[in-house]
Write an enzyme that holds these catalytic residues in place. Structure first.
Site, PDB file in Angstrom:
ATOM      1  N   SER A 160      -4.141  28.599  17.910  1.00 10.94           N
ATOM      2  CA  SER A 160      -3.611  28.248  19.231  1.00 10.94           C
ATOM      3  C   SER A 160      -4.505  28.694  20.375  1.00 10.94           C
ATOM      4  O   SER A 160      -4.340  28.232  21.491  1.00 10.94           O
ATOM      5  CB  SER A 160      -2.218  28.846  19.431  1.00 10.94           C
ATOM      6  OG  SER A 160      -2.266  30.246  19.294  1.00 10.94           O
ATOM      7  N   HIS A 162       0.152  34.213  24.158  1.00  7.23           N
ATOM      8  CA  HIS A 162      -1.124  33.628  24.579  1.00  7.23           C
ATOM      9  C   HIS A 162      -1.600  34.071  25.953  1.00  7.23           C
ATOM     10  O   HIS A 162      -0.786  34.280  26.858  1.00  7.23           O
ATOM     11  CB  HIS A 162      -0.996  32.097  24.558  1.00  7.23           C
ATOM     12  CG  HIS A 162      -0.599  31.590  23.217  1.00  7.23           C
ATOM     13  ND1 HIS A 162       0.702  31.226  22.925  1.00  7.23           N
ATOM     14  CD2 HIS A 162      -1.309  31.430  22.090  1.00  7.23           C
ATOM     15  CE1 HIS A 162       0.766  30.854  21.657  1.00  7.23           C
ATOM     16  NE2 HIS A 162      -0.436  30.971  21.121  1.00  7.23           N
ATOM     17  N   ASP A 169       2.359  33.556  27.926  1.00  6.26           N
ATOM     18  CA  ASP A 169       3.654  33.628  27.245  1.00  6.26           C
ATOM     19  C   ASP A 169       3.659  34.858  26.337  1.00  6.26           C
ATOM     20  O   ASP A 169       2.801  35.734  26.489  1.00  6.26           O
ATOM     21  CB  ASP A 169       3.969  32.317  26.497  1.00  6.26           C
ATOM     22  CG  ASP A 169       2.973  32.007  25.387  1.00  6.26           C
ATOM     23  OD1 ASP A 169       2.195  32.904  24.991  1.00  6.26           O
ATOM     24  OD2 ASP A 169       2.976  30.858  24.901  1.00  6.26           O
TER      25      ASP A 169
END
Ligand code: NAG
Ligand code: NAG
Ligand code: NAG
Length: 361
Positions: free
Chosen positions: A41, A327, A324
């Protein structure tokens, strides 16, 4: 459980950027003819939107709110991710587009294999594109390029291209949410070894690697500490120690491979581990004000209710280390890319990303 699951599905992969001229000649005058990206990610630019088994492809606002289009792209960021900034340093606009959905792409302009939630191990992130799968897809792209431009040109292209790898955090989340497995270190390093060798055998020579960040310091891990372990919002030190050990193992591995089996290989390791710990220790030095809590989300550390369509989010996003529960913000991504390119070598070893890019040009 919910947190473990969201952590598990939260991380990403890598990208492939190819620049070939319209006449069918590969443009070897450019410093970096192509960037091939593999990862989780931290690098995904939308592949997971096309994976049916994935429940959070980050394709809803406020993800993407600071991207030029102000729209979500599948990036796990408020805007660009670190690969976008690395690509900018190499003269590109941003990361190349995602490999998925399957369609006729001009491979010449690049492609990303990055898939959030995936890891170095096949078992990490079921339903995502594992590193092994990403390399399989790269082999297909490579064959297309060989067919189109011939073996000689393709070999030259690959040898001058940058192969970016940003993966591993999810393997630790998977480990943490199951039982600590004594074979983990061996499995991780031996799989890493296999992936590097496979890419080398497919023509890769220049590897730009981002090590595993101190995942014990993400807001999600601090929340576990707060709620269940030490009842403080500090970093999960045990998790960071394990990451540090494995990162050292990967450094030794690459050093050994370069000096023995993989002739002509060049590499740089950018340390997101060292960088994030330094930011946590000296936030003001980097212009950050909040390094513990997430920008997007609510409840304690803005983690309890994760970041979704209805979540509140901070307006001063450049002050935040984390976007978040897992991340980094776009600002952090920018800081990281600059750090890895810097010839100060504070956050890159044994050479900077810049030197790696310049080799052979
Ligand atoms: C905390 O521990 C309880 C019970 O051991 C568990 O059910 C819960 O999922 C844990 N919470 C977190 C945030 O890990
Ligand atoms: C891809 O291109 C080939 C040949 O030009 C064509 O036959 C095929 O239908 C195309 N596929 C898609 C998904 O557009
Ligand atoms: C991982 O998956 C690939 C196929 O995607 C397979 O070739 C490889 O053997 C697997 N590795 C392990 C250790 O199971």
């Amino acid at each position: 459980m919910r947190l473990a699951t969201s952590l598990f599905f939260a991380l990403f992969i890598y990208v492939l950027l190819l620049v070939i001229t319209v006449e069918g000649q590969i443009d070897v005058d450019k410093k970096v003819p192509a960037i091939y990206v593999f990862g989780d990610s931290t690098a995904d630019v939308g592949n997971n939107k096309n994976l049916p088994a994935i429940n959070n492809p980050a394709d809803f606002l406020p993800y993407g709110i600071d991207y030029p289009t102000k729209k979500p792209t599948g990036r796990f960021s408020n805007g660009y991710n670190v690969i976008d900034y690395l690509a900018k340093h190499m003269g590109f606009m941003e990361s190349p587009p995602p490999y998925l959905p399957p369609r006729n792409k001009t491979w010449e302009t690049g492609v990303s294999f990055a898939s959030a939630g995936s890891g170095i191990l096949n078992s990490t992130g079921p339903g995502t594109l594992s590193m092994a799968k990403q390399i399989e897809y790269f082999a297909k792209v490579r064959q297309d390029i060989v067919n189109k431009f011939g073996q000689e040109q393709a070999t030259l292209l690959f040898s001058k291209s940058i192969f970016l790898i940003s993966s591993g955090g999810n393997d630790f989340f998977a480990l943490f949410s199951s039982n600590i497995n004594l074979k983990f270190y061996y499995d991780f390093i031996s799989n890493y070894d296999k992936h590097i060798k496979e890419l080398y055998n497919l023509g890769a020579r220049k590897f730009a690697i981002i090590d595993v960040p101190p995942v014990g310091c993400i807001p999600g891990a601090r929340y576990v500490n707060l709620k269940n372990l030490t009842h403080t919002d500090g970093c999960l030190k045990i998790l960071n120690s394990l990451v540090g050990l494995v990162n050292s193992g990967v450094r030794s591995l690459l050093k050994d491979l370069k000096s023995s089996e993989l002739r002509g290989m060049e590499y740089s390791i950018g340390s997101s581990y060292d960088l994030v710990l330094d930011i946590v220790d000296h936030p003001h030095h980097y212009g950050f004000k909040a390094v513990k809590k997430a920008c997007c989300g609510s409840g304690r550390l803005n983690v309890e209710m994760g970041c979704d369509e209805t979540s509140p989010y901070c307006s001063d996003r450049d002050n935040f280390l984390f976007w978040d529960a897992v991340h980094p913000t776009m600002k952090t991504a920018q800081v990281a890319a600059t750090a890895f390119f810097s010839n100060s070598l504070q956050f890159a070893t044994p050479i900077s990303f810049k030197t790696l890019v310049d080799i052979g040009n």
